[in-house]
Scaffold this active site. Sequence first.
Site, mmCIF file in Angstrom:
data_model
loop_
_atom_site.group_PDB
_atom_site.id
_atom_site.type_symbol
_atom_site.label_atom_id
_atom_site.label_comp_id
_atom_site.label_asym_id
_atom_site.label_seq_id
_atom_site.Cartn_x
_atom_site.Cartn_y
_atom_site.Cartn_z
ATOM 1 N N ARG A 75 0.606 -1.190 -0.032
ATOM 2 C CA ARG A 75 -0.006 -0.120 0.041
ATOM 3 C C ARG A 75 0.928 1.266 -0.234
ATOM 4 O O ARG A 75 0.496 2.308 -0.848
ATOM 5 C CB ARG A 75 -1.084 0.073 1.096
ATOM 6 N N GLU A 117 2.116 1.558 -3.681
ATOM 7 C CA GLU A 117 0.807 2.220 -4.349
ATOM 8 C C GLU A 117 0.661 3.691 -4.137
ATOM 9 O O GLU A 117 0.575 4.308 -5.037
ATOM 10 C CB GLU A 117 -0.198 1.387 -4.102
ATOM 11 N N SER A 177 15.328 14.804 2.604
ATOM 12 C CA SER A 177 16.359 13.649 3.199
ATOM 13 C C SER A 177 15.616 12.455 3.804
ATOM 14 O O SER A 177 14.543 12.515 4.636
ATOM 15 C CB SER A 177 17.141 14.315 4.238
#
Length: 129
Positions: free
Chosen positions: A69, A72, A95
């Site tokens: 997820r 995604e 960073s």
Amino acid sequence: LSFADLGEAIGRDEVWVAALLYGQASAPQDEALKLAEILGVSPEVAEELTHPPVKGLGPVVPTDPLIYRFYEIMQVYGMPLKDVIHEKFGDGIMSAIDFTMNVDREEDHEHGDRVKVTMSGKFLPYKRW
């Protein structure tokens, strides 16, 4: 013991402790020895916790549903996030070295509890020369 318990014992955040135990961070020797003692493992394990790790999951798409997820999310929102960061800060990156992340639970009795992930990284502008 939870990651939060271990983090409290050595004065670190639970997410950082989890990263350490998954081989994605390295600890100072005193913290590694304290964790080894708490967990009842050998000093050799503590020594391993002090070595700089090879970081990352590798070049494959993750298959674990929760980790996927996040992958995604970056596929869908990665470019929009990049553009918004550039609008607000200029040409550069966030960073992952000077970085913190926290995970919190947000109660929602109507729709089900929510996971709140807060990431904070130092902005690093690209150098011009």
